[in-house]
Design a protein around this motif. Structure first.
Motif, mmCIF file in Angstrom:
data_model
loop_
_atom_site.group_PDB
_atom_site.id
_atom_site.type_symbol
_atom_site.label_atom_id
_atom_site.label_comp_id
_atom_site.label_asym_id
_atom_site.label_seq_id
_atom_site.Cartn_x
_atom_site.Cartn_y
_atom_site.Cartn_z
ATOM 1 N N PHE A 228 0.808 -1.210 0.000
ATOM 2 C CA PHE A 228 0.000 0.000 0.000
ATOM 3 C C PHE A 228 0.852 1.276 0.000
ATOM 4 O O PHE A 228 0.318 2.377 -0.039
ATOM 5 C CB PHE A 228 -0.962 -0.002 1.195
ATOM 6 N N ALA A 229 2.170 1.133 0.034
ATOM 7 C CA ALA A 229 3.051 2.300 0.021
ATOM 8 C C ALA A 229 2.816 3.163 -1.212
ATOM 9 O O ALA A 229 2.909 4.387 -1.151
ATOM 10 C CB ALA A 229 4.517 1.871 0.100
ATOM 11 N N SER A 230 2.489 2.529 -2.323
ATOM 12 C CA SER A 230 2.276 3.299 -3.550
ATOM 13 C C SER A 230 1.051 4.200 -3.463
ATOM 14 O O SER A 230 0.926 5.153 -4.218
ATOM 15 C CB SER A 230 2.142 2.356 -4.747
ATOM 16 N N PHE B 8 9.901 8.318 -1.691
ATOM 17 C CA PHE B 8 10.525 7.382 -2.624
ATOM 18 C C PHE B 8 10.326 7.745 -4.087
ATOM 19 O O PHE B 8 10.920 7.127 -4.964
ATOM 20 C CB PHE B 8 10.002 5.962 -2.393
ATOM 21 N N GLY B 9 9.452 8.707 -4.362
ATOM 22 C CA GLY B 9 9.225 9.130 -5.730
ATOM 23 C C GLY B 9 8.315 8.183 -6.489
ATOM 24 O O GLY B 9 7.637 7.345 -5.897
ATOM 25 N N PRO B 10 8.302 8.308 -7.824
ATOM 26 C CA PRO B 10 7.465 7.425 -8.635
ATOM 27 C C PRO B 10 7.829 5.961 -8.372
ATOM 28 O O PRO B 10 8.991 5.627 -8.194
ATOM 29 C CB PRO B 10 7.797 7.815 -10.069
ATOM 30 N N GLY B 11 6.838 5.110 -8.331
ATOM 31 C CA GLY B 11 7.102 3.694 -8.049
ATOM 32 C C GLY B 11 7.435 3.449 -6.591
ATOM 33 O O GLY B 11 8.215 2.547 -6.279
ATOM 34 N N ALA B 12 6.861 4.231 -5.692
ATOM 35 C CA ALA B 12 7.175 4.137 -4.264
ATOM 36 C C ALA B 12 6.973 2.730 -3.722
ATOM 37 O O ALA B 12 7.803 2.235 -2.949
ATOM 38 C CB ALA B 12 6.331 5.131 -3.474
ATOM 39 N N GLY B 13 5.898 2.077 -4.141
ATOM 40 C CA GLY B 13 5.627 0.727 -3.642
ATOM 41 C C GLY B 13 6.717 -0.247 -4.025
ATOM 42 O O GLY B 13 7.198 -1.025 -3.200
#
Length: 129
Positions: A18-20, A29-34
């Motif tokens: 669910f991080a994304s 974390f930027g784009p693609g965080a998950g």
């Protein structure tokens, strides 16, 4: 550095997949965080395993069920859960469940998915001689 004998089990609660969907994770974390969080966590868990620890990472929803499943040396709560005010109620519930179900387990805190091993080293220094 690796210990002998039975592994010490650590239950780790984090945002996981669910991080994304979490704005704070995306900001950090930027784009693609998950995906980035999963990569960092996998590396940290591999280091912990080499040191004799079994880290069981779970989502918040199943956390309480997992607490009853075995004897835990520690329970880790990640920064994504405890570091943001919108997760305060969840954080409180996690700590209360730990206190009630696993009173003998250490409660430890990692500062990111790549720092689970750092929290383990800090709380189990005798295993890293």
């Amino acid at each position: 550095m690796a210990t002998t004998g039975e592994p010490k089990y650590i239950l780790s609660a984090g945002l996981g997949r669910f991080a994304s969907m979490d704005a704070n994770a995306a900001k950090h974390f930027g784009p693609g965080a998950g995906e980035k969080a999963r990569e960092l966590l996998a590396g940290s868990i591999a280091k912990a395993k080499a040191a004799g620890f079994e880290v069981i990472e779970d989502t918040l929803r199943r956390f309480t069920e997992q607490l009853s499943s075995r004897k835990w040396a520690a329970v880790n709560v990640g920064y994504g859960v405890r570091g943001h005010k919108e997760h305060t109620e969840t954080f409180e519930r996690l700590l209360d469940a730990c206190r009630r179900i696993c009173p003998g387990a250490k409660i430890i805190f990692s500062n990111g998915p790549d720092e689970v091993i750092t929290a383990i080293r800090r709380n189990f220094p005798e295993d890293f001689q």
